[in-house]
Enzyme design. Structure first.
Site, PDB file in Angstrom:
ATOM      1  N   GLU A   1      -6.430  -9.725   7.078  1.00 22.78           N
ATOM      2  CA  GLU A   1      -5.587  -8.850   6.157  1.00 22.78           C
ATOM      3  C   GLU A   1      -4.812  -7.812   6.778  1.00 22.78           C
ATOM      4  O   GLU A   1      -3.484  -7.301   6.548  1.00 22.78           O
ATOM      5  CB  GLU A   1      -6.416  -8.114   5.094  1.00 22.78           C
ATOM      6  CG  GLU A   1      -6.880  -9.139   4.090  1.00 22.78           C
ATOM      7  CD  GLU A   1      -6.184  -9.883   3.036  1.00 22.78           C
ATOM      8  OE1 GLU A   1      -5.006  -9.248   2.573  1.00 22.78           O
ATOM      9  OE2 GLU A   1      -6.375 -10.821   2.539  1.00 22.78           O
TER      10      GLU A   1
ATOM     11  N   ASP B   1       5.322 -10.085  -0.612  1.00 24.37           N
ATOM     12  CA  ASP B   1       4.733 -11.452  -1.215  1.00 24.37           C
ATOM     13  C   ASP B   1       4.929 -11.511  -2.631  1.00 24.37           C
ATOM     14  O   ASP B   1       3.971 -12.155  -3.276  1.00 24.37           O
ATOM     15  CB  ASP B   1       3.269 -11.719  -0.816  1.00 24.37           C
ATOM     16  CG  ASP B   1       2.476 -10.331  -1.368  1.00 24.37           C
ATOM     17  OD1 ASP B   1       2.905  -9.516  -1.829  1.00 24.37           O
ATOM     18  OD2 ASP B   1       1.078 -10.559  -1.379  1.00 24.37           O
TER      19      ASP B   1
ATOM     20  N   THR C   1       0.488  -3.704  -1.740  1.00 23.30           N
ATOM     21  CA  THR C   1      -0.769  -4.188  -1.607  1.00 23.30           C
ATOM     22  C   THR C   1      -1.472  -3.147  -0.512  1.00 23.30           C
ATOM     23  O   THR C   1      -0.680  -2.323   0.415  1.00 23.30           O
ATOM     24  CB  THR C   1      -0.792  -5.449  -0.268  1.00 23.30           C
ATOM     25  OG1 THR C   1      -0.019  -6.632  -0.985  1.00 23.30           O
ATOM     26  CG2 THR C   1      -2.028  -5.754   0.024  1.00 23.30           C
TER      27      THR C   1
END
Length: 275
Positions: free
Chosen positions: A60, A78, A83
């Protein structure tokens, strides 16, 4: 989000004929307490859990230092909005909203509380409406608060870690298998769409059986990873499957079902090592 109920077990009563004052028989010398403890270790063992967090962070965040990721936040294009944090909470998928709501319950008036109306509106989209221009700065500021770090830990465990470990134990897989489940639920969630964790598992069940159903553990985990790779390839943002191919498959091929160190793997071509 519950992943699956653990299989219950029935205890069969056996008549106890020994005298009440008789001393209990000693345990066989061959079964030491340490051996019993080692056999019971799963991904929820603190040391194993830390390893799991490091491996996920390598994929990640390209770093083993997962504890530095509480402050992380960006839009990685995405279609999930922002995020952020130690597990990739997303403004577009609901888990970031749940996190900020929980944080606000334990610490009303925190620096992120004012964004709750906007987070509710953008949920299900990749929009930043109502979040820009200061949300990322305020997220980093919140990450200096120990209560926000605890909130991230709480939501990681509630939504991702605990359900993955529970399902893994129910399926009879060891520490590696529980990690394989955890990494899958982190990326795909456990919703009703075809690429969710539960449907990845369902797809694998059409090819193999988990140990709890009499299957071979390695065969089962390979089937699960095959289904996971299929799910990843359905989405351009996740089409690089190296976190499976050059990481989890490496551990599985070596027969390291307990996820014992040392561990060596690659993600996106970058090498990582835990000694």
């Amino acid at each position: 989000m519950a992943v699956g109920a653990l299989l219950g077990s029935a205890l069969i009563a056996v008549p106890f004929t020994a005298h009440a004052t008789a001393a209990p028989a000693p345990a066989p010398a061959s079964v030491s307490a340490a051996a019993v403890s080692a056999a019971a270790v799963g991904l929820d063992d603190p040391a194993k859990k830390d390893i799991a967090m490091q491996i996920v962070s390598s994929a990640e965040n390209s770093s083993l230092n997962w504890k530095a990721q509480y402050k992380y936040i960006e839009d990685i294009d995405d279609e999930r909005g922002y995020t952020a944090g130690i597990i990739g909470f997303c403004s577009g998928t609901g888990d970031m909203l749940d996190l900020v709501e929980y944080y606000t319950q334990v610490k009303p008036g925190n620096v992120l509380a004012k964004y709750l109306p906007a987070l509710r509106k953008v949920n299900g989209t990749d929009s930043h409406a109502g979040l820009d221009p200061n949300f990322t700065k305020d997220w980093a500021k919140a990450a200096q608060d120990s209560e926000f770090k605890k909130a991230q830990d709480h939501e990681r465990d509630r939504v991702y870690f605990n359900p993955a470990v529970k399902q893994g134990k129910s399926d009879g897989v060891g520490t590696l298998g529980q990690f394989i489940y955890y990494d899958a639920i982190v990326m795909h969630g456990d919703g009703t769409d075809s690429t969710s964790f539960r449907n990845i598992r369902k797809r694998a069940l059409s090819k193999a059986k988990p140990p709890s159903q009499g299957g071979n553990e390695t065969t089962w985990l390979n089937a699960f990873l095959d289904a996971r790779v299929w799910a990843m390839k359905q989405e351009e943002a996740h089409s690089d499957t190296s976190r499976v191919d050059t990481a989890q498959r490496v551990f599985l091929k070596k027969g390291n079902l307990n996820l014992n160190t040392p561990l060596d793997w690659k993600v996106y071509g970058d090498p990582f090592h835990i000694g």
